[in-house]
Design a protein around this motif. Structure first.
Motif, short mmCIF file in Angstrom:
data_model
loop_
_atom_site.label_atom_id
_atom_site.label_comp_id
_atom_site.label_asym_id
_atom_site.label_seq_id
_atom_site.Cartn_x
_atom_site.Cartn_y
_atom_site.Cartn_z
N MET A 134 0.84 -1.20 0.00
CA MET A 134 0.00 0.00 0.00
C MET A 134 0.87 1.25 0.00
SD MET A 134 -2.88 -1.21 2.74
CE MET A 134 -4.03 -2.52 2.31
N PRO A 135 0.46 2.30 -0.71
CA PRO A 135 1.27 3.52 -0.74
C PRO A 135 1.36 4.16 0.63
CG PRO A 135 -0.87 3.91 -1.73
CD PRO A 135 -0.78 2.43 -1.48
N ALA A 136 2.47 4.84 0.86
CA ALA A 136 2.72 5.44 2.17
C ALA A 136 3.32 6.82 1.98
CB ALA A 136 3.67 4.56 2.99
N ALA A 137 3.08 7.67 2.98
CA ALA A 137 3.63 9.03 2.95
C ALA A 137 4.18 9.39 4.32
CB ALA A 137 2.54 10.03 2.56
N TRP A 138 5.25 10.17 4.30
CA TRP A 138 5.73 10.80 5.52
C TRP A 138 5.12 12.19 5.63
CZ3 TRP A 138 7.08 7.29 8.43
CH2 TRP A 138 8.14 6.40 8.25
N VAL A 139 4.81 12.59 6.84
CA VAL A 139 4.42 13.96 7.13
C VAL A 139 5.47 14.57 8.05
CG1 VAL A 139 2.73 15.46 8.27
CG2 VAL A 139 1.95 13.59 6.80
N CYS A 189 5.72 12.94 0.41
CA CYS A 189 6.11 13.64 1.64
C CYS A 189 5.35 14.96 1.70
CB CYS A 189 7.62 13.88 1.67
SG CYS A 189 8.20 14.73 3.16
N VAL A 190 4.71 15.21 2.83
CA VAL A 190 3.98 16.46 3.05
C VAL A 190 4.65 17.21 4.20
CG1 VAL A 190 1.76 17.50 3.64
CG2 VAL A 190 1.83 15.37 2.29
N CYS A 191 5.01 18.45 3.94
CA CYS A 191 5.66 19.29 4.94
C CYS A 191 4.65 20.31 5.47
CB CYS A 191 6.86 20.02 4.34
SG CYS A 191 8.15 18.90 3.74
N LEU A 192 4.49 20.36 6.77
CA LEU A 192 3.45 21.20 7.37
C LEU A 192 3.99 22.57 7.76
CD1 LEU A 192 1.44 18.60 9.48
CD2 LEU A 192 1.11 19.33 7.11
N TRP A 193 4.52 23.27 6.77
CA TRP A 193 4.91 24.67 6.94
C TRP A 193 4.83 25.33 5.56
CZ3 TRP A 193 8.30 20.60 7.82
CH2 TRP A 193 9.32 20.41 6.87
N ALA A 206 13.17 17.88 -2.52
CA ALA A 206 12.57 18.02 -3.84
C ALA A 206 11.37 17.09 -3.96
CB ALA A 206 13.61 17.70 -4.92
N GLY A 207 10.29 17.61 -4.48
CA GLY A 207 9.10 16.80 -4.66
C GLY A 207 8.15 16.79 -3.49
N ALA A 208 8.59 17.32 -2.34
CA ALA A 208 7.71 17.36 -1.18
C ALA A 208 6.66 18.46 -1.35
CB ALA A 208 8.51 17.61 0.09
N SER A 209 5.50 18.24 -0.80
CA SER A 209 4.43 19.23 -0.83
C SER A 209 4.51 20.09 0.43
CB SER A 209 3.06 18.55 -0.91
OG SER A 209 2.02 19.48 -0.78
N ARG A 210 4.63 21.39 0.28
CA ARG A 210 4.65 22.30 1.42
C ARG A 210 3.23 22.86 1.58
NH1 ARG A 210 9.20 23.08 -1.39
NH2 ARG A 210 8.32 24.87 -2.53
N ALA A 211 2.55 22.40 2.61
CA ALA A 211 1.13 22.74 2.76
C ALA A 211 0.93 24.02 3.56
CB ALA A 211 0.40 21.58 3.44
N GLY A 212 1.61 24.15 4.67
CA GLY A 212 1.39 25.26 5.60
C GLY A 212 1.19 24.73 7.00
N ASP A 390 -6.38 21.90 2.97
CA ASP A 390 -6.75 21.33 1.67
C ASP A 390 -5.53 20.89 0.88
OD1 ASP A 390 -9.44 21.64 2.09
OD2 ASP A 390 -9.60 23.54 1.01
N THR A 391 -4.47 21.69 0.91
CA THR A 391 -3.25 21.34 0.19
C THR A 391 -2.65 20.04 0.71
OG1 THR A 391 -2.74 23.66 -0.29
CG2 THR A 391 -0.90 22.11 -0.40
N ALA A 392 -2.63 19.89 2.04
CA ALA A 392 -2.09 18.67 2.63
C ALA A 392 -2.94 17.46 2.26
CB ALA A 392 -2.01 18.83 4.15
#
Length: 445
Positions: A134-139, A189-193, A206-212, A390-392
């Motif tokens: 199953m796919p996995a993500a780090w936060v 990878c989702v970055c919460l800033w 590189a490639g990580a999503s910066r949500a806030g 929403d971005t995250a």
């Protein structure tokens, strides 16, 4: 409807963003289940989030007390970290969490489950990705989590490899030999800033999503008790908020230094700390202790906040338009403080420079200069916004239906050399490599 299985551990800064994330996924029509500490069950329930407890409230308090002994200085002894894992049954907990996640995941349609864990600390996510396909993500909840990948690899190669591979063997899995590749082997990878916080220091991968930043307003909003309300003036804030976070991982001199500095400048102080034993036996005149207060209500009404550099306290101060002074000590806090300083939002000091006079001088500076408050007010609308949530959520939804592929060594951040690292990350790595190597101790149980 898809299913997202989220897991995290730690204190408010580690757990509250995951509750918000699970809440957001639920609002988007998904099933979201959070595996975390029983102590956060009520907060999760108020958000409409199902929480599967990974411990009891008593076990959690014992864990926090054990953390206090060494975790802020984790780089000083690998042996102590290995002992901590064994003493607290961490590997048994990882395996139990994996099995609970697997049992739930197997009852859901293929391609409609995503595993989500706090960056590199939740090995159950990696096990689920490997075994269940199953796919996995780090936060990442703070930038030092991705900055510390080389250090995490060293931690495993120097002490945690044997017990981790023993756990894998019991699950019928082969031993890991390339720890950097395995630990970074996720599908997203989702970055919460936000971007502006990212550019103030070492950038996200590189490639990580910066949500806030994801704040938990529901947990931090409410009326102030009369004793606290009497200390704040809506028109002309004078009180200083003093807080070292929701856990026990603080330098032993933190609260003594902080309250003495507030007394030095002659301002009233509101000291918020769950654990009275962390404070001096007697507080200076004019300072008042509260075990907990709703920060979303309180922080806009104080003149400044003197804190430890935790990511949620930092973000809450920006959201509130409140000047900050940070006494930073520990793994992530100095980096957070440097970023706040570069953005003109805070002044800060490392532990080696904590004196009453120096801290008092910084408090006077942020109180006298309107630019600190003005810059926070300018950034406040984007902090803890629905857009960040929403971005995250959208970043995690892109993983639905994805078939995981094994990571290649080229993708592993730990394969980078010191020459490729930023000055801050290189300094962290040097601190680690300067420590003598010691063999892992045997499980005492």
């Amino acid at each position: 409807m898809a299913t997202f299985l989220l897991t995290t551990d730690g204190t408010h800064g580690d757990v509250w963003p995951f509750i918000r994330l699970a809440e957001g996924l639920g609002r988007r029509g998904h099933e979201a289940v959070l595996f975390s500490h029983q102590a956060y069950a009520d907060t999760a329930a108020r958000a409409g989030v199902r929480l599967v407890a990974t411990d009891t409230a008593e076990e959690y308090e014992r864990l926090l007390d054990d953390h206090r002994a060494f975790w802020v200085n984790v780089l000083t002894s690998v042996d102590r970290v290995v002992d901590f894992y064994h003493r607290n049954g961490i590997f048994d907990q990882i395996r139990a969490e994996y099995e609970a996640m697997a049992e739930l995941a197997r009852t859901r349609p293929a391609g409609e489950v995503v595993l989500v864990g706090r960056h590199m600390s939740r090995l159950s996510v990696l096990l689920g990705r490997e075994v269940l396909g199953m796919p996995a993500a780090w936060v990442c909840v703070t930038p030092t989590q991705h900055m510390g990948v080389p250090l995490t690899q060293r931690l495993y190669t120097r002490g945690l490899a044997e017990p981790t591979n023993a756990m894998r063997d019991r699950l019928g899995l082969p031993p890991v030999t390339d720890w950097g590749t395995w630990l970074s082997g996720v599908d997203g990878c989702v970055c919460l800033w936000p971007d502006w916080f990212d550019t103030a220091g070492d950038p996200a991968p590189a490639g990580a999503s910066r949500a806030g930043f994801l704040l938990n307003d529901a947990a931090e909003t409410g009326p102030l008790p009369a004793a606290a309300a009497a200390l704040v003036a809506p028109s002309q804030p004078r009180s200083i908020l003093v807080t070292g976070g929701s856990g026990r991982m603080l330098h032993r001199d933190w609260y003594t230094t902080a309250v003495t500095a507030v007394a030095e400048i002659g301002r009233p102080g509101i000291v918020v700390c769950k654990y009275r034993d962390l404070l001096p036996e007697r507080l200076p005149p004019g300072l008042h202790w509260f075990p907990a207060l709703p920060f979303a209500t309180l922080m806009p009404k104080v003149a400044a906040v003197l804190h430890h550099g935790g990511i949620l306290t930092s973000a809450r101060a920006i959201r509130s338009g409140t000047p900050q002074v940070v006494l930073a000590h520990g793994v992530d806090r100095p980096d957070n403080a440097r970023r706040l300083h570069r953005l003109g939002l805070a002044e800060w000091l490392p532990a080696a420079r904590w004196t009453t006079a120096d801290v008092a001088a910084l408090l006077r500076l942020v109180l006298a200069e309107p630019a600190y408050r003005r810059r926070a007010i300018d950034l406040a609308p984007g902090v803890g916004s629905d857009a960040a949530l929403d971005t995250a959520c959208q970043a995690l939804e892109t993983l639905l239906g994805r078939t995981p592929t094994p990571p290649t060594p080229a993708r592993a951040p730990a394969t980078r050399t010191a020459a490729d690292l930023s000055p801050e990350r290189a300094a962290l790595l040097r601190r680690w490599l300067d420590q003598p190597s010691t063999p892992a101790k045997q499980d005492p149980r």
